[in-house]
Design a protein around this motif. Structure first.
Motif, mmCIF file in Angstrom:
data_model
loop_
_atom_site.group_PDB
_atom_site.id
_atom_site.type_symbol
_atom_site.label_atom_id
_atom_site.label_comp_id
_atom_site.label_asym_id
_atom_site.label_seq_id
_atom_site.Cartn_x
_atom_site.Cartn_y
_atom_site.Cartn_z
ATOM 1 N N HIS A 1 0.840 -1.207 0.000
ATOM 2 C CA HIS A 1 0.000 0.000 0.000
ATOM 3 C C HIS A 1 0.877 1.260 0.000
ATOM 4 O O HIS A 1 0.793 2.080 0.919
ATOM 5 N N GLN B 1 0.948 4.129 -1.718
ATOM 6 C CA GLN B 1 0.473 5.471 -2.070
ATOM 7 C C GLN B 1 -0.544 6.062 -1.103
ATOM 8 O O GLN B 1 -1.153 7.082 -1.397
ATOM 9 N N LEU B 2 -0.736 5.444 0.043
ATOM 10 C CA LEU B 2 -1.768 5.916 0.965
ATOM 11 C C LEU B 2 -1.283 7.077 1.822
ATOM 12 O O LEU B 2 -0.116 7.131 2.210
ATOM 13 N N SER B 3 -2.204 7.979 2.153
ATOM 14 C CA SER B 3 -1.891 9.066 3.084
ATOM 15 C C SER B 3 -1.884 8.494 4.503
ATOM 16 O O SER B 3 -2.362 7.381 4.740
ATOM 17 N N SER B 4 -1.373 9.273 5.443
ATOM 18 C CA SER B 4 -1.343 8.816 6.835
ATOM 19 C C SER B 4 -2.741 8.493 7.339
ATOM 20 O O SER B 4 -2.950 7.484 8.022
ATOM 21 N N THR B 5 -3.713 9.329 7.003
ATOM 22 C CA THR B 5 -5.094 9.089 7.435
ATOM 23 C C THR B 5 -5.622 7.798 6.840
ATOM 24 O O THR B 5 -6.245 6.985 7.542
ATOM 25 N N GLN B 6 -5.383 7.586 5.557
ATOM 26 C CA GLN B 6 -5.830 6.345 4.916
ATOM 27 C C GLN B 6 -5.151 5.125 5.532
ATOM 28 O O GLN B 6 -5.791 4.094 5.740
ATOM 29 N N ILE B 7 -3.867 5.259 5.829
ATOM 30 C CA ILE B 7 -3.133 4.154 6.453
ATOM 31 C C ILE B 7 -3.801 3.767 7.766
ATOM 32 O O ILE B 7 -4.118 2.610 8.003
ATOM 33 N N PRO C 1 3.579 5.506 8.743
ATOM 34 C CA PRO C 1 3.870 6.649 7.865
ATOM 35 C C PRO C 1 5.363 6.867 7.611
ATOM 36 O O PRO C 1 5.742 7.787 6.892
ATOM 37 N N GLU D 1 3.385 18.814 13.418
ATOM 38 C CA GLU D 1 2.617 17.926 12.535
ATOM 39 C C GLU D 1 3.474 17.264 11.454
ATOM 40 O O GLU D 1 3.007 16.400 10.723
#
Length: 186
Positions: free
Chosen positions: A56, A58-64, A82, A151
């Protein structure tokens, strides 16, 4: 048994061995370093998480975090998702990771003290002030390393063979991780 014997049983790692083990990560921001230390006590989960990240990419941190919420991994392992390069190192250097986890489980106080000793050596060598994207402060005789922007956590890449100045433990040379040039933050 005497208290000396108990100390030897509780701390199988010498000061030099701990410094050697911790050299590649001792200057990481405290939050990331804490996750690494705890995650190292779960080497199988690190392997699983690394494999998951590879599948996986290409996922953003939120998606992860949304997609791994059902995984039964320790929160520290999930917190490293991340940071794919960190997970890769922990996975690829599994013997080192396992030793780090064993040291942390055996004597957290000694591990944290060794981290502070390494940070002091890097500071005395004039190398803490040159770390990009990091805020270095002192609190209760401890050196605190934090990201400049809360952040955004940057992973510092440094040469553990030189950043600490004169290395005191000739029989325990620091663990050195080479890094791809494209990840060097200068």
């Amino acid at each position: 048994p005497s208290s000396q014997a108990q100390n030897n049983e509780a701390s199988p790692f010498t000061e030099g061995q701990l410094a050697q083990l911790l050299a590649p990560v001792a200057l990481y921001p405290d939050t990331l370093l804490t996750h690494i230390l705890i995650a190292a006590t779960y080497p199988i989960e690190i392997i699983e998480a690394h494999r998951w990240v590879i599948k996986h990419p290409q996922l953003s941190s939120t998606q992860i975090f949304d997609q791994v919420s059902d995984k039964d991994w320790d929160p520290s392992v999930k917190a490293l998702l991340p940071f794919p390069m960190v997970l890769k190192k922990l996975n690829d250097e599994l013997s080192w990771t396992t030793q780090l986890g064993d040291a942390f489980l055996t004597d957290q106080v000694q591990v944290l003290s060794s981290i502070q000793q390494l940070r002091i050596k890097a500071e005395q060598a004039g190398n803490l002030s040159t770390m990009d994207n990091m805020a270095v402060s002192h609190e209760d005789n401890n050196i605190i390393i934090e990201p400049l922007e809360p952040e955004i956590v940057y992973v510092p890449y440094y040469d553990s063979r030189t950043i600490y100045g004169n290395w005191h433990w000739a029989h325990y040379q620091p663990v050195y991780w080479s890094h791809p040039k494209r990840y060097v933050g200068h």
